[in-house]
Write an enzyme that holds these catalytic residues in place. Sequence first.
Site, PDB file in Angstrom:
ATOM      1  N   SER A   1       9.938   0.532   0.303  1.00 18.59           N
ATOM      2  CA  SER A   1      11.280   0.735  -0.233  1.00 18.59           C
ATOM      3  C   SER A   1      12.098   1.681   0.629  1.00 18.59           C
ATOM      4  O   SER A   1      13.293   1.779   0.441  1.00 18.59           O
ATOM      5  CB  SER A   1      11.228   1.233  -1.680  1.00 18.59           C
ATOM      6  OG  SER A   1      10.229   2.190  -1.844  1.00 18.59           O
TER       7      SER A   1
ATOM      8  N   GLU B   1      15.144  -7.982  -2.164  1.00 22.98           N
ATOM      9  CA  GLU B   1      15.820  -7.835  -0.875  1.00 22.98           C
ATOM     10  C   GLU B   1      14.872  -8.360   0.202  1.00 22.98           C
ATOM     11  O   GLU B   1      13.710  -7.953   0.266  1.00 22.98           O
ATOM     12  CB  GLU B   1      16.135  -6.358  -0.605  1.00 22.98           C
ATOM     13  CG  GLU B   1      17.231  -5.800  -1.498  1.00 22.98           C
ATOM     14  CD  GLU B   1      17.436  -4.292  -1.354  1.00 22.98           C
ATOM     15  OE1 GLU B   1      18.508  -3.816  -1.741  1.00 22.98           O
ATOM     16  OE2 GLU B   1      16.531  -3.592  -0.858  1.00 22.98           O
TER      17      GLU B   1
ATOM     18  N   HIS C   1      11.348  -6.821  -0.507  1.00 24.99           N
ATOM     19  CA  HIS C   1      11.434  -5.646  -1.379  1.00 24.99           C
ATOM     20  C   HIS C   1      11.624  -6.054  -2.834  1.00 24.99           C
ATOM     21  O   HIS C   1      12.721  -6.416  -3.257  1.00 24.99           O
ATOM     22  CB  HIS C   1      12.594  -4.751  -0.903  1.00 24.99           C
ATOM     23  CG  HIS C   1      12.694  -3.467  -1.656  1.00 24.99           C
ATOM     24  ND1 HIS C   1      13.866  -2.783  -1.814  1.00 24.99           N
ATOM     25  CD2 HIS C   1      11.760  -2.735  -2.307  1.00 24.99           C
ATOM     26  CE1 HIS C   1      13.647  -1.692  -2.526  1.00 24.99           C
ATOM     27  NE2 HIS C   1      12.385  -1.656  -2.840  1.00 24.99           N
TER      28      HIS C   1
ATOM     29  N   VAL D   1       0.860  -1.190   0.000  1.00 26.06           N
ATOM     30  CA  VAL D   1       0.000   0.000   0.000  1.00 26.06           C
ATOM     31  C   VAL D   1       0.900   1.244   0.000  1.00 26.06           C
ATOM     32  O   VAL D   1       2.120   1.130  -0.077  1.00 26.06           O
ATOM     33  CB  VAL D   1      -0.992   0.014   1.196  1.00 26.06           C
ATOM     34  CG1 VAL D   1      -1.786  -1.275   1.256  1.00 26.06           C
ATOM     35  CG2 VAL D   1      -0.287   0.271   2.515  1.00 26.06           C
TER      36      VAL D   1
HETATM   37  N1  LIG Z   1       6.687   1.966  -7.447  1.00 21.93           N
HETATM   38  C1  LIG Z   1       7.921   1.553  -7.231  1.00 21.93           C
HETATM   39  O1  LIG Z   1       8.829   1.775  -8.036  1.00 21.93           O
HETATM   40  C2  LIG Z   1       8.220   0.753  -5.996  1.00 21.93           C
HETATM   41  C3  LIG Z   1       9.344  -0.103  -5.983  1.00 21.93           C
HETATM   42  C4  LIG Z   1       9.582  -0.867  -4.842  1.00 21.93           C
HETATM   43  C5  LIG Z   1       8.732  -0.775  -3.738  1.00 21.93           C
HETATM   44  N2  LIG Z   1       7.671   0.091  -3.800  1.00 21.93           N
HETATM   45  C6  LIG Z   1       6.801   0.145  -2.604  1.00 21.93           C
HETATM   46  O2  LIG Z   1       5.621  -0.580  -2.848  1.00 21.93           O
HETATM   47  C7  LIG Z   1       4.530   0.015  -2.153  1.00 21.93           C
HETATM   48  C8  LIG Z   1       3.414   0.347  -3.123  1.00 21.93           C
HETATM   49  O3  LIG Z   1       3.912   1.210  -4.116  1.00 21.93           O
HETATM   50  P1  LIG Z   1       3.148   1.458  -5.483  1.00 21.93           P
HETATM   51  O4  LIG Z   1       4.094   2.208  -6.371  1.00 21.93           O
HETATM   52  O5  LIG Z   1       2.564   0.191  -5.977  1.00 21.93           O
HETATM   53  O6  LIG Z   1       1.987   2.450  -5.008  1.00 21.93           O
HETATM   54  P2  LIG Z   1       0.591   2.763  -5.709  1.00 21.93           P
HETATM   55  O7  LIG Z   1       0.224   4.105  -5.234  1.00 21.93           O
HETATM   56  O8  LIG Z   1       0.653   2.482  -7.159  1.00 21.93           O
HETATM   57  O9  LIG Z   1      -0.398   1.701  -5.051  1.00 21.93           O
HETATM   58  C9  LIG Z   1      -0.762   1.706  -3.714  1.00 21.93           C
HETATM   59  C10 LIG Z   1      -2.153   1.105  -3.610  1.00 21.93           C
HETATM   60  O10 LIG Z   1      -2.441   0.845  -2.248  1.00 21.93           O
HETATM   61  C11 LIG Z   1      -3.823   1.072  -2.072  1.00 21.93           C
HETATM   62  N3  LIG Z   1      -4.137   1.184  -0.652  1.00 21.93           N
HETATM   63  C12 LIG Z   1      -4.025   2.230   0.173  1.00 21.93           C
HETATM   64  N4  LIG Z   1      -4.443   1.880   1.414  1.00 21.93           N
HETATM   65  C13 LIG Z   1      -4.815   0.582   1.360  1.00 21.93           C
HETATM   66  C14 LIG Z   1      -5.335  -0.347   2.305  1.00 21.93           C
HETATM   67  N5  LIG Z   1      -5.570   0.010   3.547  1.00 21.93           N
HETATM   68  N6  LIG Z   1      -5.566  -1.608   1.895  1.00 21.93           N
HETATM   69  C15 LIG Z   1      -5.353  -1.956   0.625  1.00 21.93           C
HETATM   70  N7  LIG Z   1      -4.885  -1.128  -0.306  1.00 21.93           N
HETATM   71  C16 LIG Z   1      -4.610   0.140   0.055  1.00 21.93           C
HETATM   72  C17 LIG Z   1      -4.104   2.303  -2.896  1.00 21.93           C
HETATM   73  O11 LIG Z   1      -5.477   2.399  -3.184  1.00 21.93           O
HETATM   74  C18 LIG Z   1      -3.254   2.010  -4.132  1.00 21.93           C
HETATM   75  O12 LIG Z   1      -3.997   1.332  -5.098  1.00 21.93           O
HETATM   76  C19 LIG Z   1       5.112   1.229  -1.447  1.00 21.93           C
HETATM   77  O13 LIG Z   1       5.448   0.855  -0.139  1.00 21.93           O
HETATM   78  C20 LIG Z   1       6.353   1.541  -2.246  1.00 21.93           C
HETATM   79  O14 LIG Z   1       7.336   2.205  -1.494  1.00 21.93           O
HETATM   80  C21 LIG Z   1       7.381   0.816  -4.894  1.00 21.93           C
END
Ligand SMILES: NC(=O)c1ccc[n+]([C@@H]2O[C@H](COP(=O)([O-])OP(=O)(O)OC[C@H]3O[C@@H](n4cnc5c(N)ncnc54)[C@H](O)[C@@H]3O)[C@@H](O)[C@H]2O)c1
Length: 721
Positions: free
Chosen positions: A434, A467, A455, A405
Site C-alpha cells: 500500500s 488499484e 492494491h 507479506v
Molecule cells: N492491512 C491493511 O489494511 C492493508 C490494506 C492494503 C494493503 N495492505 C498491504 O498488504 C500486505 C500485507 O498486509 P497485512 O495487513 O495482511 O499484513 P499481516 O502482517 O497481517 O500479514 C503478513 C503475513 O506475511 C507473512 N510473511 C512474512 N514473510 C513471508 C514470506 N517470505 N513468505 C510468505 N509469507 C510471509 C507473515 O507471516 C504474515 O502472516 C502489506 O504489503 C500491506 O501494506 C494492507
Amino acid sequence: MSDTTARRSPLMTVDSDGIAWITFADPTRRMNVLDEDVMARLADHVDAIADREDEIRAVVFWSGKSDSFIAGADIEAIGDLEGPEDAEEKSRLGQAIFLQVEQLPVPTICAVHGVCLGGGVELALACRYRVASTHEKTKFGLPEVQLGLLPGWGGTTRLPRLVGLQSALDLILTGKNIPASRAKRIGLVSNTFPPEGFRESVREFAREAVELPRGASRPTRSLRDRLLEGNPIGRGIVFRTARSNVMDKTGGNYPAPLKILEVLRATFPGDLETAFAREANAFGELAATSVHRHLLHLFHLREGAKKLPDITVDPSPIDRLGVLGAGVMGGGVAQLAAAKGLEVRMRDIRDDAVTGGLAHARSLFRKRVERKRMTRAEADRKMESIVGGLDLHLVANVDLLVEAVVERMDVKKQVLAEVEGVMREDAVITTNTSSLSVEEMSEALEHPDRFCGLHFFNPVHRMPLIEIIRTSRTSERTIATTHALALRLGKIPVICEDGPGFLVNRILGPYLNEAGHLLSEGVSIEAIDEVAVDFGMPMGPIRLLDEVGIDIARHAGETLHEAFGERMAPSPALVALEGSERLGKKNGHGFYRYEDGREKGIDESVYREIGGGPRVEADPAEIRRRLILVMVNEAVRILEQGIVRSAGAVDLGMIMGTGFPPFRGGLLRFADEQHPRLLLQRLEELEERHGARFEPAPMLVRAAEQNRLLYDLFPDDTSGR
Ligand SMILES: NC(=O)c1ccc[n+]([C@@H]2O[C@H](COP(=O)([O-])OP(=O)(O)OC[C@H]3O[C@@H](n4cnc5c(N)ncnc54)[C@H](O)[C@@H]3O)[C@@H](O)[C@H]2O)c1
C-alpha cells in the site's frame, strides 16, 4: 430474413396453438434493452394482437438471449433527457405502451429467464401472469433509485398493488436484485420452472392460462401484511418506518427514495390514472436533479472502468491464484478468489499464520452462509479450493500471484525474487503493497514486465476498489490480465502509475493530516467528524484514523512526508501520539473508545496527550473547506503528474475507495461545480493563514486562469483511468 429484419427486436411469431411469442433478442447488444425503437416495435405488436383477437389466444413475452431477459431502459436515452417535461413525457409514453399490454383482451404471460431489471420488471408487471426460470442468473430488480430516479413506466404504481406495500418498498427503495425463489415468495411471479425445458413449461402454462378466468393471478399475502397495509393507520406506520430508514441510510441527501415514498403515500391505494400521472411527474422532477446527474455520471465511470481501450492484447486465463502471506490481506484475497471460483494456493512462512489465514477465510464464508448468500455445501466446496501451507512450491504452478507479506521493501524484494525462481515463466506476479514503490520492487525480478501492483483495500471482501499499479516495465498483457482478474473478482479497477500512496491513499493522507491540524488547533473531535459526515462521508476523518489504525496512518503519512516534503509534514497532534498505546479500533483505544469493536464515544483523555488546551469553537464551513480543499489540491497534483489521467478516475477511486459521497458525483466533480476560480481564491486565503500545505497546485491555477473545469482539462477516456 434480411439483415434489417434479423436485427429487429422484439419479433413476433404465432404458433399453432394461437400463442403469440414476442421474443426480445437484439443481436446488436449483449443484453436486451428497452430503447425507443424496441418500445415502438413492442407497441406495434401489441396493436397487431388487439386486431387479431380471434386468432391469438395468449401472448408470451420472453427473451431469445441465453442468460438474460431485459436489462432495463436505455441508459443513453436517460442521459439525453431534456429537462423535467421531456422526462415526464417519456415516462408517460412508456406507461401508455405498458397500459396497452395490460389491456390486451387475451392472457399475457411474461416468461423470465435471466436478468430482468427496471423496464423489464415494469413490462412483467403489466402482464396478467409472470413466471420465471429457477436458473441462478434469473434476478428481478428495480435499480432506478440507484440512478436517482423512480420506476416511471408504471412500476412504482403497479408493484405495491401486486406484492403489497412492504415488499414493493423493499425493492423500489433499495434497487436490489432478488432471485426467482424470492420473487415467487413475495408474489411477483406466480410460478417457477426449471431452466431445462423452460420454453416447453411456459408453452404449457400459456395453454392453461387461456382457460383460466381473468384475475386468477393475484398472489395471496399474509394476514399480518394485509391487516397492516389494508388500513390508513397501518400504512402510515409502514411509510413512517420506511422514511426513517431512508433518512438513517442516506441522511436525506438522495431525493429519489423520499420522492418514491411521497408518491406512494399520495397514491396508494387509489385509482391507477392518478397514480400514473403522479409517478410520471415525479420521474420528471427527479430526472432534473443534480443527484440524478451525478449518479448517472458514476454509472458511466463504473462502466468505463470495465474497458481497456488502449490495450490491444488479450488477458491470460486465470484459474489458479497464488497468495504469499496469509495475514489479514492474504486471507481476505484467498477467500474472495475462492468465492469467485478460482483455485487458491496460499503460502506463509509461519504455520500459525497459515492456520489463521484459513480461519479468516472460513469465517467469511460462514457469514455468507448465515446471511443466506450461499449454501453450506457450496461454502465448504469453495473453502476446499484454498490450499494453505509453508512450502514455496505450493505457488509454483499458479497463473497469477498476489504478494501480501509484511510491508518492508527488503523483505518484499527477497520474497519476489525467490518466488519468481519457482514460478512458471508466463505467470503474472503482483504486489499488494500500500505504500512502497512498485517500480523499485520490480528491480528484484528477472522479468519485470510480468509484474505490477494489485492494491486491494481492507476489508477485501467489502471494499469495491482495486488499484492496478503499472511500472515503466509492466507489459500490456500483465495489465490486461490483472484488469480481467479484478473484474472477475467483482471489483472496480483503476489503473495508476507508480507513486507514493498511488491514488486513494495519497488523497486521504493530507485529508487525515488536516483533521490532525484542526485537532492541534483545539477543534473538538466531534466538530471535525460531524462536518465530514454532514458533507456525506461515511464517517469522519478522526473515526477513520481509528479504523485504519493510528500507527498505520502515521506510517503512511511518513511515507508521504518523505516523498512530498513540507506540505505533508505530519500534524503536531499525530506526532504527539507517536509510539503511544493508542492504536485505534484494533485495540479498543483510539480517539474514540471501543468495546467489543463497538464505538463507545470520544475518549476525552486523548486531548491531554495531543497537548491541546481547552477545545475552541470553529466555523463548520471553515473546517469543511480545509478538509475538502486539501484533497482537491492533492488530486490535481496527481493528475498533473499523470498518476491517473482523468478527473473521472480520481472520482471513481475516491467514491469506491473511501466512500466519498456518490450523490456529489465525486471529489473533482464537486470541485468543478464550485468552480476552479473560487477554489483557487479559497486556497490562496488558506495558504496565507496556514502555510505551504495549501499552496495551490499549478494546474488548478491554470484552470482558474483559463476559466476551465478540471473535467475539461482531464477528460475521461473510456478506460476509467
Ligand atoms: N492491512 C491493511 O489494511 C492493508 C490494506 C492494503 C494493503 N495492505 C498491504 O498488504 C500486505 C500485507 O498486509 P497485512 O495487513 O495482511 O499484513 P499481516 O502482517 O497481517 O500479514 C503478513 C503475513 O506475511 C507473512 N510473511 C512474512 N514473510 C513471508 C514470506 N517470505 N513468505 C510468505 N509469507 C510471509 C507473515 O507471516 C504474515 O502472516 C502489506 O504489503 C500491506 O501494506 C494492507
